[in-house]
Design an enzyme around this catalytic site. Structure first.
Site, short mmCIF file in Angstrom:
data_model
loop_
_atom_site.label_atom_id
_atom_site.label_comp_id
_atom_site.label_asym_id
_atom_site.label_seq_id
_atom_site.Cartn_x
_atom_site.Cartn_y
_atom_site.Cartn_z
N ASN A 157 -1.21 -0.61 -5.12
CA ASN A 157 -2.22 -0.59 -4.07
C ASN A 157 -2.16 0.78 -3.39
OD1 ASN A 157 -2.95 -1.02 -1.01
ND2 ASN A 157 -3.94 -2.69 -2.12
N GLY A 175 -7.32 -14.71 -0.65
CA GLY A 175 -7.71 -15.13 0.69
C GLY A 175 -7.33 -16.58 0.91
N GLY A 230 -4.41 -16.19 5.50
CA GLY A 230 -3.90 -17.55 5.43
C GLY A 230 -5.00 -18.55 5.13
N CYS A 255 -9.06 0.78 4.89
CA CYS A 255 -8.42 1.80 5.72
C CYS A 255 -9.47 2.52 6.56
CB CYS A 255 -7.71 2.83 4.85
SG CYS A 255 -6.48 2.16 3.72
N ASN A 296 -7.39 0.23 -1.57
CA ASN A 296 -7.62 -0.49 -0.32
C ASN A 296 -8.61 0.28 0.54
OD1 ASN A 296 -7.58 -1.85 2.08
ND2 ASN A 296 -5.45 -1.45 2.55
N ILE A 323 -10.82 -11.36 -0.95
CA ILE A 323 -11.15 -10.52 0.19
C ILE A 323 -9.88 -9.98 0.84
CG2 ILE A 323 -13.31 -11.72 0.67
CD1 ILE A 323 -11.90 -13.26 2.92
N ASN A 324 -10.05 -8.87 1.54
CA ASN A 324 -9.00 -8.39 2.43
C ASN A 324 -9.08 -9.24 3.70
OD1 ASN A 324 -6.98 -6.74 3.57
ND2 ASN A 324 -7.81 -4.92 2.57
N GLY A 370 0.81 -1.21 0.00
CA GLY A 370 0.00 0.00 0.00
C GLY A 370 0.85 1.27 0.00
N GLY A 375 -0.28 -1.91 10.05
CA GLY A 375 -0.76 -0.52 9.97
C GLY A 375 -0.37 0.18 8.68
#
Length: 302
Positions: A98, A241, A215, A128, A125, A189-190, A45, A71
């Site tokens: 990103n 994912g 994971g 956030c 993204n 997915i995030n 990011g 973070g």
């Protein structure tokens, strides 16, 4: 055998790419995997200014994966443009940047700066925290998803991929909101929000208390959400994912993903992306499939 896929008008030589935050911007992994073999490299990011990230400890191992609360530490767009883009341009792979931010203005500044840069796609993204809305992630409310998508599209020269958060009640609603805002593609997915406590010390394993779970443990959730999003919108989807093997990647494509991003697996096996690509190729040979696009959404519902 044709492995090429098209994401929002950009042709990738194959459907395998890296997931943001798990591969740096490619340089540290380039001695383990030939970046020329990848469909795309998705960068860590990038924000409009450098972010320090969260206090340590930031990472904890859990059953079937890991928790992270890094973070989104990053050096900012200035250094990224000076150092990372020139490095990636040396390779025959697509570049997906990103983008992260804490306000719509933050996102738009980065997107505008990248307009004249030789990058192929932008991944936004939206997990956030939106500082103007009390820290709720942009991706957790449909109206916010549509709003930030529209704002970014006003400044973007490249096609825009909206990266959806799974920490919502209805992923299809979020996918539709991104489509309504003008998104060119989706990625999902995030990470899922999780927590770990050290029972001996009676302390949180992460300084941030909560972190993003990634994971193999989240893979079934990711497959379900990709399937639901693919039914809800007409946009190309990049599935991610918990993809550890070629079987995982193929499963994601059968659910409706046009391409896949490999993330946490890179920490365990730096050559995971290349091995997954070879596994997809072998599967296609075994199944007599001449074009990888035949796999997209091909799950039978009877």
């Amino acid at each position: 055998m044709n492995l090429a896929v098209n994401i929002a008008g950009v042709t990738l030589k194959n459907p395998v790419m890296t997931a943001s935050g798990t591969f740096g911007s490619g340089e540290e992994f380039s001695e383990f995997v030939d970046l020329n073999r990848l469909g795309a490299v998705v960068t860590k990011g990038v924000a409009n200014i450098p972010w320090e990230g969260n206090p340590v400890p930031r990472v904890a191992e859990v059953y079937g994966g890991m928790l992270n609360a890094v973070g989104l530490q990053n050096p900012g767009i200035d250094l990224f443009m000076k150092r990372d883009i020139p490095f990636l341009k040396k390779y025959d792979t697509k570049i997906i940047v990103n983008v992260c931010g804490k306000s719509a203005k933050d996102y738009c500044e980065v997107v505008e700066r990248l307009a004249d840069e030789p990058v192929d796609l932008l991944e936004i993204n939206i997990s956030c925290p939106n500082v103007k809305e009390g820290g709720i992630a942009f991706g957790q409310e449909a109206k916010s998803v549509e709003f930030i998508t529209k704002e970014v599209k006003r400044y973007a020269a490249q096609p825009v991929i909206m990266k959806l958060s799974p920490n919502v009640t209805d992923i299809a609603e979020m996918a539709k909101a991104a489509e309504a805002g003008g998104a060119d593609a989706l990625s999902l997915i995030n990470t899922l929000t999780g927590m770990k406590i050290d029972i001996q010390r009676r302390k949180f394993a992460l300084a941030n208390k909560t972190g993003g779970l990634s994971g193999p443990a989240i893979h079934p959730v990711a497959v379900r959400m990709v399937y639901q999003a693919a039914l809800a919108v007409k946009l190309p989807i990049i599935g991610m994912g918990g993809i550890l093997t070629a079987e995982d990647a193929i499963e994601m494509m059968l659910a409706g993903a046009s391409a896949v991003s490999v993330g946490t697996a890179n920490f365990r096996n730096p050559a995971a992306t290349a091995e997954i690509l070879e596994g997809i190729r072998s599967y296609m040979e075994e199944q007599g499939i001449s074009d990888v696009k035949e796999l997209v959404g091909a799950v039978e519902d009877k």
